[in-house]
Structures are given as C-alpha cells and as structure tokens.
Design a protein around this motif. Structure first.
Motif, short mmCIF file in Angstrom:
data_model
loop_
_atom_site.label_atom_id
_atom_site.label_comp_id
_atom_site.label_asym_id
_atom_site.label_seq_id
_atom_site.Cartn_x
_atom_site.Cartn_y
_atom_site.Cartn_z
N HIS A 23 60.32 69.31 38.01
CA HIS A 23 59.24 69.12 38.99
C HIS A 23 58.79 67.66 39.06
N LEU A 45 55.11 71.83 46.26
CA LEU A 45 54.60 72.75 45.26
C LEU A 45 53.56 73.68 45.86
N GLN A 103 50.63 75.41 41.39
CA GLN A 103 51.46 74.40 40.73
C GLN A 103 50.83 73.03 40.84
N ARG A 104 50.27 72.71 42.00
CA ARG A 104 49.60 71.41 42.16
C ARG A 104 48.41 71.29 41.22
#
Length: 231
Positions: free
Chosen positions: A114, A122, A126-127
């Motif tokens: 990533h 994302l 996820q961010r």
C-alpha cells in the motif's frame, strides 16, 4: 502525566474553551465527550499546538503530540503516495525509512504494498489506518484521535476501534480520544471527561462516570445511548 491547566481558547469575544483543567495519565486513554460545539475538538487542537491558547500544557514536549483527524481523506495529500506521507514525519534515518513505513503499515494491519498507492485508491477505513500510521511515525508522547470513526461507514467503525485498542495494548499509548458517543468511549477509554459549552462538567474513571454520573448533562448524554442508560 500530561497536565492541562486552566486552558482557555477565545475567538474574538467568543470563548470556545473556558479554563479547562485535565490530567491524562501515561499509558491510558482518556475520552473527551460532548455535543457538537462543546469545545472538545478546540481543546484537542490547542493541546496539539494547532490553536493559540492561554493556560499551560505540561508533561509533554512541544511537537510530541500528534493528531488524527475526523476525515482521513482531507487530512492526506492526494498527490502524495501513502509511503511518502508516512515517511514525511518519521524520525528514523532516510536509509531506513522504507523498512519503517512497512513496519508502520503492518502495525495498522495494512500490507506494505500500500506504500505505493495514493489515498484515492484506498477505502475510508484504510485511509484512516494510514492517518494513524502517519501519526505514529513521529513517535508521539500523546496521540489525539478526533472523532476518527464518525466519517466512516458503520461496517468499518468497529474495526478501527479495535485497532485503537490493540495499538494501546501493544505500544502503551497515551491518548486523548474525542467522541460524542459514550458507548464508544466506554469501549476504548480508561477515563472520561465531559464538556459542555466550553467547560468541563464531569471527569473520572469511565466506569464511574457512566455508572453513576453526577452531572445532569452527562445523564442526558447517557439517555441518548439506551444500552448504556440501562447499565
């Protein structure tokens, strides 16, 4: 011990935070709760050095407080790769930064690959994990989490809260956790402080405050969470 003493924030004639005093014990998570406009986020930004204030914050070095914001997309540079965003605040030598980025991504349960992606690639959850990793990269003495699940889908909020609990257990983090939801605060915090109209109205161990609140405003907040009001 991070000690906040008589902290006041004014915007012109308006007092957003009025003389708040609060201790945050090392290795603990203290929740800061209140309705929108209660001053909790303004207090957090002052502690992080992002808003001018009067009063004192002791027990933590300047620059050793990191903040994770509510909206993970707006807090990340859309033109910067994830790895570069995390490495930007890292204190390790440049030659070791790739390995450090991989370690931090693993810490927040994201694959090392990533690091080559951009925020737009994302999901929201996820961010937010990337934002947490970026904050941890600076090796903070205190981590401030400002409503970090409120902009996320309900389906991923629990996963992010579990991550906070895991990180606290693994790293011994000292945290100021801001939320309007007492159920969330009970799940992740050791202590809780309740703010209303810029003032602290009640503070103590989370079980005591939720189990036997002394202030009418705290009882009102509890009534908004039926499962807590019955406990």
């Amino acid at each position: 011990m991070m000690r906040i003493s008589e902290l006041t924030v004014r915007f012109g004639a308006f007092t957003a935070v009025g003389g708040v005093s609060l201790d945050v014990a090392p290795g603990t998570v203290t929740g800061l709760v209140g309705e929108s406009g209660s001053g909790k986020s303004t207090l957090a930004r002052a502690v992080a050095g992002l808003t001018p204030y009067r009063g004192t914050v002791t027990g933590v070095e300047r620059g050793r407080v990191q903040m994770v914001f509510q909206d993970p997309y707006s807090s990340l540079n859309p033109r910067m790769r994830i790895g570069d965003a995390i490495a930007e605040g890292s204190r390790v030598p440049r030659a070791r930064r790739d390995a450090e980025v991989a370690r931090l991504l693993d810490l927040v349960s994201l694959p090392a690959a990533h690091a080559r992606r951009y925020p737009r690639e994302l999901s929201g959850g996820q961010r937010q994990r990337v934002a947490i990793a970026r904050a941890l990269a600076a090796g903070p003495d205190v981590l401030i989490a400002d409503e970090i699940t409120s902009a996320l889908d309900v389906s991923v909020q629990g996963a992010v809260l579990n991550l906070i609990r895991d990180l606290r257990a693994e790293l011994g983090l000292t945290m100021l956790f801001i939320s309007h939801n007492l159920a969330v605060v009970r799940y992740v915090c050791d202590a809780v402080a309740v703010m209303r109209h810029g003032h602290l109205v009640e503070a103590g161990p989370v079980g005591d405050v939720i189990g036997a609140p002394s202030h009418p405003y705290t009882r009102t907040l509890l009534e908004a969470v039926p499962s807590l009001a019955r406990t």
